[in-house]
Scaffold this active site. Structure first.
Site, short mmCIF file in Angstrom:
data_model
loop_
_atom_site.label_atom_id
_atom_site.label_comp_id
_atom_site.label_asym_id
_atom_site.label_seq_id
_atom_site.Cartn_x
_atom_site.Cartn_y
_atom_site.Cartn_z
N ARG A 1 1.63 3.83 -1.27
CA ARG A 1 0.83 2.62 -1.43
C ARG A 1 -0.12 2.36 -0.27
O ARG A 1 -1.25 1.95 -0.51
CB ARG A 1 1.72 1.43 -1.77
CG ARG A 1 2.57 0.87 -0.70
CD ARG A 1 3.82 0.24 -1.27
NE ARG A 1 4.78 1.29 -1.61
CZ ARG A 1 5.48 1.33 -2.73
NH1 ARG A 1 5.36 0.41 -3.63
NH2 ARG A 1 6.31 2.32 -2.93
N THR A 2 0.30 2.59 0.94
CA THR A 2 -0.57 2.23 2.06
C THR A 2 -1.84 3.07 2.08
O THR A 2 -2.95 2.56 2.19
CB THR A 2 0.17 2.34 3.40
OG1 THR A 2 1.37 1.56 3.34
CG2 THR A 2 -0.67 1.84 4.54
N LYS B 1 -1.21 23.70 11.77
CA LYS B 1 -1.45 24.79 12.73
C LYS B 1 -1.14 24.35 14.15
O LYS B 1 -1.39 25.08 15.10
CB LYS B 1 -2.91 25.24 12.67
CG LYS B 1 -3.35 25.77 11.31
CD LYS B 1 -4.83 26.17 11.38
CE LYS B 1 -5.39 26.48 10.01
NZ LYS B 1 -6.86 26.56 10.04
N ARG C 1 -1.52 6.85 10.18
CA ARG C 1 -0.07 6.63 10.17
C ARG C 1 0.58 7.79 10.91
O ARG C 1 0.20 8.95 10.74
CB ARG C 1 0.47 6.57 8.75
CG ARG C 1 2.00 6.62 8.74
CD ARG C 1 2.60 6.30 7.40
NE ARG C 1 2.41 4.89 7.08
CZ ARG C 1 2.94 4.31 6.01
NH1 ARG C 1 3.67 5.01 5.17
NH2 ARG C 1 2.73 3.02 5.78
N HIS D 1 3.15 -2.32 11.63
CA HIS D 1 2.47 -2.05 10.37
C HIS D 1 1.68 -3.32 10.06
O HIS D 1 2.04 -4.11 9.20
CB HIS D 1 3.52 -1.77 9.29
CG HIS D 1 2.96 -1.17 8.04
ND1 HIS D 1 1.61 -1.06 7.79
CD2 HIS D 1 3.59 -0.65 6.95
CE1 HIS D 1 1.44 -0.50 6.61
NE2 HIS D 1 2.62 -0.24 6.07
#
Lengths: 316, 429
Positions: free
Chosen positions: A63-64, A91, A113, A142
């Site tokens: 959702r975010t 990598k 995030r 958040h």
């Protein structure tokens, strides 16, 4: 839009500890206008036309990430997504180099995030031009979730000052709980916490303006709203509580416990839910639940945030 | 060759000496200390207004050889020591490979002697690979010159393993230095567990992890009638546990770092890993207890835990960056500014904790200005004002939590075996 007394243009969105009550108020009032756009037939305004946004997600999210992407697109911005599994991150590229790479491409905002607390703050040291928007950093913050919680409460209750909100469950690992602490307290909300003692940070009680209860029932009593936090299932394996079964029995929110709160109690959950564990499906989908609304409000709040930090809030 | 260090306040705690005096150095040794020494053949070093002390000793540095020379090596570390006023340092064995055998001790000592401006002592690992499973060849290492033994960086999880080490090393009169943080309580922790970690959502390293580790080590040392040294003590309760043990006559000694004496977890800012260190920066209550412990003798000595890392390692997200930062070049300034100038401790006590005390505990040659002793001497200007500038560091390490601080007091001359290796902050080649 009215000319705003305060401008958030260029402000990094790192955590609500860095927001003044006036700034929070501005986001909420802007989000209210933005929400009308979501209900339009043609969901596209030119507010952020010509602006570019990149989402950089080092952790999975439904959702975010989608919410930020949708918010940007409704406002006419170009939005590009980078996820850890399909980028040079696999990598071994460092966060610094990934940030410098996207900065070099000219992005105006980086929505990120990361599992490390403070990653967004670190990012502000690395880049010069783009604003950093923290979409979750470990158990730290958040902010957009904290804001959408406030927005949802405001829509339902008409005011924030003096509300009693119970936050339940895994406080220890919850960035949402910490954003609530900063955001809700600044708006005059009385916060009550409860959960297994092993999931409560030991020294949280030293923080003023928070009440911590041993029993979940005591936190719920007369609450205007209850936020149920997600139990991260791997926690049980780590010995933080004995079993999912016991958790549901002692700490889960069901209709019986809900009756202890105010009649018009609002149920919030940041998602994703473990139904039958921290929340019963009857509560999750019942009359009091605002869980789906939270998702829509999340888009509105993120539209507001993007507008305010990228344009200062003045109409394009 | 003769030199006279003239007119300084000579503080030599090992000899209970604290007077304005001249120090004559001849053939690399202390030849004479007197009110006024005149010798036409001698080079004069003006020390008026300055403090003349035995060369400072730091029993806890990480010079990273072998294997991690991108962080530090014996040359850069030795230069950093000289710049900071240290003439003897002891390097920890948590290298790649771990220094856990006599062949490594001998070859590293040879290299250290070649490239370092100061004396480098080597600490051997207590267990093979510092894995805590089998005793390393500590006797062999002791006979090859290892100064002490430690699994520093790691907690010796097995009580039996530590007890074996304590028993075995009694015959060699060597001390075990322990990093005391009970492992299961500090897993993934990256700062002190407290109000600040709770609000940041960062996993904590609680003081109780240190307390029970220190308590266990003390009980084992008491049981074995052996010596144990607590590295970088940082918890108020642990200091009290050491205090009580000393009263009972347990052979326990302890060291504290400049950062645990002066900084708290309120300094933690997740933007920069410069405050990330193990054990972590604690609360004000703990900091106050460090100072009290230093004053009443519970804490015997000061060590920096100089732990340089490569820039690319420290310049990362807080949680990913390695713990530790350089300390040799800031120690004197930080300690004088925050402890002496504030009146918390007296200068002679500070000097004792950095010279006579470590020399006594670890049976080192240096640490005094006794006539006939090697001329390891440090001259400190206690009033020199300066600003910590990492770009001037001799260490490879960066991300010092003291960077940018305005300090008062600095070593202005370092002499090793009669040879000036640093003057006015510049290391002399």
């Amino acid at each position: 839009m009215e000319k705003n007394a305060i401008s958030m243009r260029g402000k990094h969105v790192l955590g609500l500890e860095y927001f003044s009550p006036e700034e929070i108020q501005l986001v909420l009032s802007t989000a209210k206008e933005m929400k009308t756009i979501i209900h339009r037939d043609i969901k596209k305004v030119p507010t952020l036309r010509g602006k570019s946004i990149v989402t950089v997600f080092y952790e999975p999210s439904t959702r975010t990430r989608t919410s930020f992407e949708t918010a940007g697109k409704y406002l006419g911005a170009d939005v590009v997504n980078i996820t850890a599994g399909t980028s040079s991150i696999v990598k071994g590229e460092s966060l610094r180099d990934t940030l410098l790479t996207v900065e070099a491409m000219g992005f105006d905002a980086i929505v990120m995030r990361h599992k490390q607390e403070g990653a967004a703050e670190y990012a502000t040291k690395v880049v010069n031009h783009p604003v950093i928007i923290n979409a979750g950093d470990g158990a730290h913050a958040h902010p957009s979730q904290g804001l959408l919680n406030l927005f949802t409460l405001l829509e339902h209750k008409g005011h924030l000052e003096g509300l009693k909100v119970a936050v339940l469950g895994d406080i220890l690992h919850s960035r949402v709980a910490r954003s609530d602490i900063w955001g809700m307290r600044k708006m005059g909300i009385e916060l009550h916490f409860a959960g297994p003692k092993t999931l409560l940070p030991r020294f949280l009680s030293e923080e003023p303006g928070i009440v911590i209860h041993d029993r979940i029932e005591d936190a719920i009593k007369d609450a205007d709203a209850i936020e149920v936090l997600r139990i991260q299932l791997e926690r049980q394996k780590a010995g933080l509580f004995p079993s999912n079964r016991e958790y549901a029995r002692i700490f889960g929110i069901n209709n019986e416990r809900l009756a202890l709160a105010k009649d018009d109690v609002l149920i919030l959950h940041p998602g994703p839910m473990n139904k039958g564990l921290e929340i019963s499906p009857y509560v999750a989908y019942g009359n009091h639940s605002a869980i789906q609304e939270q998702v829509q409000n999340g888009v509105a709040v993120r539209m507001a945030l993007l507008t305010l930090v990228l344009t200062g809030g003045k109409q394009a | 060759m003769k030199q006279i260090i003239k007119g300084g306040r000579v503080i030599d705690p090992a000899n209970h000496f604290d007077e304005i005096a001249d120090v004559l150095i001849e053939d690399g040794k202390i030849a004479k200390i007197a009110k006024s020494i005149k010798d036409k053949d001698a080079d004069e070093i003006d020390a008026i207004g300055k403090i003349v002390t035995p060369g400072l000793i730091d029993m806890h540095v990480h010079f990273r050889e072998p294997g991690q020379e991108a962080k530090e090596d014996f040359r850069t570390g030795g230069n950093a020591a000289a710049a900071g006023g240290f003439t003897t340092v002891a390097s920890m064995p948590n290298t790649k490979p771990v220094v856990d055998n006599a062949a490594l001790i001998r070859s590293l000592q040879e290299r250290a002697n070649q490239v370092s401006k100061v004396h480098i002592e080597l600490i051997g690992a207590l267990t093979k690979g510092q894995e805590g499973k089998e005793l390393a060849e500590v006797g062999d290492m002791a006979l090859s010159g290892a100064v002490a033994f430690s699994d520093d960086g790691h907690y010796v999880k097995s009580a039996k393993m530590l007890l074996n080490g304590l028993d075995y090393l009694r015959a060699f009169d060597k001390v075990i230095i322990n990093h005391d943080e009970e492992s299961s309580l500090v897993e993934e922790g990256m700062m002190n567990e407290g109000h600040r970690s709770a609000m940041l959502g960062v996993k904590g390293r609680p003081t109780v992890a240190e307390d029970i580790a220190v308590a266990r080590d003390i009980m084992l040392a008491e049981y074995a009638d052996a010596r144990v040294h607590v590295a970088h003590i940082s918890s108020a309760n642990a200091v009290d546990i050491v205090r009580q043990a000393k009263k009972r006559g347990v052979k326990v000694t302890a060291e504290v770092t400049p950062h645990h004496l002066t900084m708290t977890d309120e300094c933690v800012d997740l933007r920069d890993s410069d405050t990330k260190v193990n054990p972590p920066l604690r609360s004000q209550k703990d900091v106050d207890a460090m100072c009290a412990g230093l004053k009443d003798g519970t804490i015997d000595m000061i060590a920096t835990d100089h732990s340089p890392h490569a820039e690319e390692e420290k310049d990362q997200e807080y949680g990913l960056a390695p713990s530790g930062f350089p300390g040799l070049e800031t120690a004197v300034g930080v300690l004088i500014t925050d402890l002496v100038k504030t009146g918390k401790i007296e200068m002679p006590l500070l000097i004792e904790k950095m010279t006579a005390a470590p020399a006594r505990i670890f049976n080192l040659k240096g640490g005094s200005l006794s006539v006939g002793a090697p001329a390891d001497v440090t001259v400190i200007d206690p009033d020199l004002e300066w600003t910590v500038d990492e770009s001037e560091f001799y260490t490879i390490g960066t991300h010092s939590p003291f960077a940018g601080r305005e300090l008062v007091g600095r070593a202005v001359l370092t002499m090793v075996d009669g040879k000036i290796v640093m003057r006015d902050g510049k290391v002399i080649d």
